[in-house]
Design an enzyme around this catalytic site. Structure first.
Site, PDB file in Angstrom:
ATOM      1  N   ASP A 107       8.892  -2.067  -2.269  1.00 20.25           N
ATOM      2  CA  ASP A 107       7.718  -1.507  -2.542  1.00 20.25           C
ATOM      3  C   ASP A 107       7.935   0.060  -2.508  1.00 20.25           C
ATOM      4  OD1 ASP A 107       4.903  -1.180  -2.548  1.00 20.25           O
ATOM      5  OD2 ASP A 107       4.977  -0.643  -0.677  1.00 20.25           O
TER       6      ASP A 107
ATOM      7  N   ASP B 210       4.700   2.708  -2.367  1.00 18.58           N
ATOM      8  CA  ASP B 210       3.934   3.516  -1.491  1.00 18.58           C
ATOM      9  C   ASP B 210       3.841   3.136  -0.220  1.00 18.58           C
ATOM     10  OD1 ASP B 210       2.410   4.951  -3.540  1.00 18.58           O
ATOM     11  OD2 ASP B 210       1.746   3.101  -4.635  1.00 18.58           O
TER      12      ASP B 210
END
Length: 298
Positions: free
Chosen positions: A90, A92
């Protein structure tokens, strides 16, 4: 089976001591496990304890109880195959310390409003796709220049670059799969050396955001599908793969991967993930795979 229990802490602070390892060994042996001398991966930062006769779940629970509230991460897993050939990560609040959409919203004076929606979506309280469309819609008319300004002030999570460079140097294929935007993932991939990236595409016309996101939306299903499809393409079992993230849309891929890590995760994600990192930085991904500090690519 042989199990390895990794103890680690924030490299910026240190504080892993021999006394912690002694307490951990005593707890494992009290349950009937057979241990060997600890292997320091990085003095004061990370160490491995090998144990036979216990499951990973038993070993991890015993060590966590023995260490109490010490600011240490504990992760137990099978020793065999701990180095993974594929990483799906991922972006963020994982590879970067912020939520880029929230920071972008600051340029429209809407950071607090949009950040509140983001927090609920990442904890699984809202439908991700609907929440994304709502937030992007609020940014209609924002100049594209705000994207460049946001990226210029987006800090990488400590350990991100050295972790990716080390994994790539050892032959791991590394992908970003983000519910954020390609504007940011493309730049992050280039900076850190990822082999590819998957993210959402913002609508832009005449130099401003249109308030739309192109279909299909990258969501939890996309993340899991990217992991499984890429593993199949490479001829890998999911046990040979790693995934890391912090939000609810990351949970399916975290649960599917052999090394699935909830990284400084939202409460609902940390509670549901098999392994979690609450204190360490991204070099935890290396320590969990048995890399010694001397093997890092600086």
């Amino acid at each position: 089976m042989d199990v390895v229990v990794t103890l680690l802490t924030d490299p910026a602070r240190g504080g892993l001591e021999t006394a912690h390892l002694t307490a951990a060994r005593a707890a494992l042996e009290a349950l009937g496990g057979e241990t060997v001398r600890p292997d320091w991966l990085d003095d004061g930062i990370a160490a491995d304890l090998r144990v036979d006769g216990l499951s990973p779940e038993q070993a991890e629970a015993a060590v966590r109880q023995a260490l109490g509230d010490a600011a240490l991460d504990v992760a137990a897993q099978p020793l065999a195959g701990r180095r993974k050939a594929l990483l799906v990560a991922d972006m963020d609040s994982t590879l970067v310390t912020t939520e880029t959409l929230d920071d972008l919203a600051a340029h429209a004076g809407l950071k607090e409003t949009i950040a509140a929606i983001t927090a609920r979506a990442m904890n699984g309280e809202l439908d991700f796709t609907a929440a994304l469309r709502e937030r992007v819609g609020m940014l209609k008319g924002l100049p594209v220049a705000a994207l460049e300004e946001t990226w210029a002030h987006t800090p990488l999570t400590p350990g991100a670059e050295v972790t990716l460079k080390t994994l790539v140097a050892h032959g791991t294929r590394c992908l970003i799969v983000s519910g954020g935007f390609t504007f940011f993932t493309s730049r992050l991939a280039e900076r850190c050396g990822f082999h590819g990236h998957v993210a959402n595409v913002l609508g832009v016309a005449d130099g401003v955001l249109t308030g739309t996101v192109a279909d299909p939306i990258v969501d939890r299903t996309t993340k899991l599908t990217t992991l499984t499809t890429e593993a199949a393409r490479l001829g890998l079992a999911l046990s040979a793969c790693a995934a890391i993230g912090d939000g609810a849309n990351d949970l399916p891929m975290i649960q599917a991967a052999g090394l699935g890590v909830a990284f400084h995760a939202k409460p609902s994600v940390a509670a549901a993930a098999r392994l979690r990192i609450d204190h360490g930085d991204l070099t935890a991904l290396l320590y969990l795979q048995g890399y010694h500090r001397t093997e890092f690519s600086l």
